[in-house]
Write a protein that holds these residues in place. Sequence first.
Motif, PDB file in Angstrom:
ATOM      1  N   LEU A 183       0.397  -1.008   0.252  1.00 49.01           N
ATOM      2  CA  LEU A 183       0.115  -0.304  -0.120  1.00 49.01           C
ATOM      3  C   LEU A 183       0.963   1.228   0.330  1.00 49.01           C
ATOM      4  N   ARG A 184       2.073   1.313   0.510  1.00 50.39           N
ATOM      5  CA  ARG A 184       3.331   2.563   0.202  1.00 50.39           C
ATOM      6  C   ARG A 184       2.791   3.095   1.494  1.00 50.39           C
ATOM      7  N   ILE A 185       2.209   3.047   2.140  1.00 47.82           N
ATOM      8  CA  ILE A 185       2.871   3.636   3.810  1.00 47.82           C
ATOM      9  C   ILE A 185       2.993   3.156   4.557  1.00 47.82           C
ATOM     10  N   ASP A 186       4.187   2.300   4.318  1.00 43.28           N
ATOM     11  CA  ASP A 186       5.023   1.688   5.142  1.00 43.28           C
ATOM     12  C   ASP A 186       6.364   2.878   5.850  1.00 43.28           C
ATOM     13  N   ARG A 187       5.923   3.682   4.824  1.00 46.76           N
ATOM     14  CA  ARG A 187       6.812   4.931   5.314  1.00 46.76           C
ATOM     15  C   ARG A 187       6.422   6.137   7.121  1.00 46.76           C
ATOM     16  N   ASP A 188       4.869   5.825   7.076  1.00 42.16           N
ATOM     17  CA  ASP A 188       4.234   6.372   7.615  1.00 42.16           C
ATOM     18  C   ASP A 188       4.169   5.651   8.995  1.00 42.16           C
ATOM     19  N   ILE A 189       3.743   4.343   8.482  1.00 42.98           N
ATOM     20  CA  ILE A 189       3.608   3.590  10.147  1.00 42.98           C
ATOM     21  C   ILE A 189       5.006   2.657  10.334  1.00 42.98           C
ATOM     22  N   ASP A 190       5.148   2.466  11.584  1.00 44.33           N
ATOM     23  CA  ASP A 190       6.489   1.241  11.780  1.00 44.33           C
ATOM     24  C   ASP A 190       5.606   0.089  12.266  1.00 44.33           C
ATOM     25  N   LEU A 191       6.312  -1.257  12.234  1.00 44.72           N
ATOM     26  CA  LEU A 191       6.043  -2.136  12.687  1.00 44.72           C
ATOM     27  C   LEU A 191       6.608  -2.933  13.455  1.00 44.72           C
ATOM     28  N   VAL A 192       6.230  -3.157  14.703  1.00 44.23           N
ATOM     29  CA  VAL A 192       7.093  -3.928  15.643  1.00 44.23           C
ATOM     30  C   VAL A 192       6.707  -4.502  16.569  1.00 44.23           C
ATOM     31  N   GLN A 193       7.259  -5.715  17.140  1.00 46.41           N
ATOM     32  CA  GLN A 193       6.997  -6.894  17.556  1.00 46.41           C
ATOM     33  C   GLN A 193       6.946  -6.460  19.129  1.00 46.41           C
ATOM     34  N   ASP A 194       6.511  -6.458  19.898  1.00 40.54           N
ATOM     35  CA  ASP A 194       6.641  -6.022  21.377  1.00 40.54           C
ATOM     36  C   ASP A 194       5.502  -6.789  22.405  1.00 40.54           C
ATOM     37  N   ARG A 195       5.489  -6.728  23.464  1.00 36.10           N
ATOM     38  CA  ARG A 195       4.817  -7.227  24.456  1.00 36.10           C
ATOM     39  C   ARG A 195       3.412  -8.861  23.985  1.00 36.10           C
ATOM     40  N   GLY A 196       5.201  -9.403  23.517  1.00 34.02           N
ATOM     41  CA  GLY A 196       3.762 -10.580  22.216  1.00 34.02           C
ATOM     42  C   GLY A 196       2.529  -9.754  21.765  1.00 34.02           C
ATOM     43  N   ALA A 197       2.636  -9.046  21.147  1.00 31.41           N
ATOM     44  CA  ALA A 197       1.822  -8.566  20.177  1.00 31.41           C
ATOM     45  C   ALA A 197       2.490  -7.212  19.247  1.00 31.41           C
ATOM     46  N   VAL A 198       1.691  -7.500  17.852  1.00 29.58           N
ATOM     47  CA  VAL A 198       2.133  -6.696  16.914  1.00 29.58           C
ATOM     48  C   VAL A 198       1.676  -5.083  16.846  1.00 29.58           C
ATOM     49  N   ILE A 199       2.765  -4.589  16.804  1.00 24.24           N
ATOM     50  CA  ILE A 199       1.803  -2.928  16.670  1.00 24.24           C
ATOM     51  C   ILE A 199       2.340  -2.398  15.975  1.00 24.24           C
ATOM     52  N   LEU A 200       1.468  -1.461  15.682  1.00 24.46           N
ATOM     53  CA  LEU A 200       1.326   0.265  13.933  1.00 24.46           C
ATOM     54  C   LEU A 200       1.832   1.167  15.080  1.00 24.46           C
ATOM     55  N   ARG A 201       2.957   1.416  15.010  1.00 26.71           N
ATOM     56  CA  ARG A 201       3.149   3.032  15.097  1.00 26.71           C
ATOM     57  C   ARG A 201       3.418   3.613  14.818  1.00 26.71           C
ATOM     58  N   VAL A 202       2.527   4.840  14.884  1.00 28.06           N
ATOM     59  CA  VAL A 202       2.362   5.906  14.348  1.00 28.06           C
ATOM     60  C   VAL A 202       3.306   7.408  14.648  1.00 28.06           C
ATOM     61  N   LYS A 203       3.601   7.649  13.614  1.00 31.79           N
ATOM     62  CA  LYS A 203       4.207   9.604  14.477  1.00 31.79           C
ATOM     63  C   LYS A 203       3.199  10.651  14.796  1.00 31.79           C
ATOM     64  N   ASP A 204       3.085  11.120  15.690  1.00 31.40           N
ATOM     65  CA  ASP A 204       2.162  12.489  16.027  1.00 31.40           C
ATOM     66  C   ASP A 204       1.816  13.096  15.235  1.00 31.40           C
ATOM     67  N   ALA A 205       3.012  13.172  14.413  1.00 34.20           N
ATOM     68  CA  ALA A 205       3.155  14.114  13.603  1.00 34.20           C
ATOM     69  C   ALA A 205       2.312  14.394  11.897  1.00 34.20           C
ATOM     70  N   ILE A 206       2.127  13.078  11.796  1.00 33.72           N
ATOM     71  CA  ILE A 206       1.013  12.057  11.065  1.00 33.72           C
ATOM     72  C   ILE A 206      -0.377  12.446  11.450  1.00 33.72           C
ATOM     73  N   LEU A 207      -0.350  12.464  12.086  1.00 35.95           N
ATOM     74  CA  LEU A 207      -2.502  12.643  12.978  1.00 35.95           C
ATOM     75  C   LEU A 207      -2.507  13.733  13.079  1.00 35.95           C
ATOM     76  N   PHE A 208      -1.531  14.626  14.219  1.00 36.50           N
ATOM     77  CA  PHE A 208      -2.101  15.520  15.159  1.00 36.50           C
ATOM     78  C   PHE A 208      -0.852  16.696  14.584  1.00 36.50           C
ATOM     79  N   GLU A 209      -1.023  18.178  15.022  1.00 36.36           N
ATOM     80  CA  GLU A 209      -0.544  19.198  15.150  1.00 36.36           C
ATOM     81  C   GLU A 209      -0.131  19.328  16.651  1.00 36.36           C
ATOM     82  N   ALA A 210       1.088  19.710  16.789  1.00 36.41           N
ATOM     83  CA  ALA A 210       2.024  20.071  17.779  1.00 36.41           C
ATOM     84  C   ALA A 210       0.907  21.075  18.959  1.00 36.41           C
ATOM     85  N   GLY A 211       0.799  19.301  20.133  1.00 36.11           N
ATOM     86  CA  GLY A 211       0.100  20.033  21.367  1.00 36.11           C
ATOM     87  C   GLY A 211      -1.339  19.551  21.009  1.00 36.11           C
TER      88      GLY A 211
END
Length: 247
Positions: free
Chosen positions: A97-125
């Motif tokens: 989907l060519r969105i791997d630059r916006d989303i980091d995929l990690v394995q942590d705490r026995g789960a799969v986690i999609l990690r998105v930087k706040d700047a992609i979703l929200f303005e500062a503060g």
Amino acid sequence: MARKKQKKQPAGAPAWMVTYSDMVTLLLTFFVLLLSMANLDKRKFFDALGSLKGAFGFLQSSSVSEINKPQVISYAPMDDDYVSRLYNRVQAMLTRLRIDRDIDLVQDRGAVILRVKDAILFEAGSTTLRPEAGPVLREIAGLVQPLPLLLRIEGHTDDQPPSDPAVTNWDISVQRAVTVLKFFAAEDLLPLDRLSAVGYGDRRPVAPNLGNEQKALNRRVEFVLENLNQYQDKLPYLIDAADQLPF
């Protein structure tokens, strides 16, 4: 010469056959219990335990009501093998989907986690979604929707205090997580009974808060895929059969 009178055979099955049948039945019950213990499903285990007690003839009436009463659904981490396979599938989909630059995929705490930087979703503060956040969140919902998994939305911040002294990092992280959840609900992208939202403020950093780049890594929204015990049997089918996977 008179014939000896033949001894009359008792009616029914021989005594040894009755004893043998009881032994086989008890052995079968015992191995059913062993099989239920191999499957780490607590509800199935107690159901099998109740059956075993009944077979031995000492199941109390109070035990019956306890076993048959509604069970509280428990949540559990996915097995490492499931996590690895699910991780690979979701990563392939993100790349496609060519969105791997916006989303980091990690394995942590026995789960799969999609990690998105706040700047992609929200303005500062801010706790209001940016217009550009909609397509990203719709893509995430499209990935999660066909999976028999729960989605926990987590808000995180850095250790920089907000400009408004009446607001804390906890407030911002919680409000951002709830805002994302409300977006999924308003767009009817995911069932509400599969969603939860939580904020951790700056309590769970992924990098030391020593510079702007590291602080930016800590300001994020994470989408944690969680497993339900009752879906354990379905996961191998979804993950192993590549041609059957919805993604």
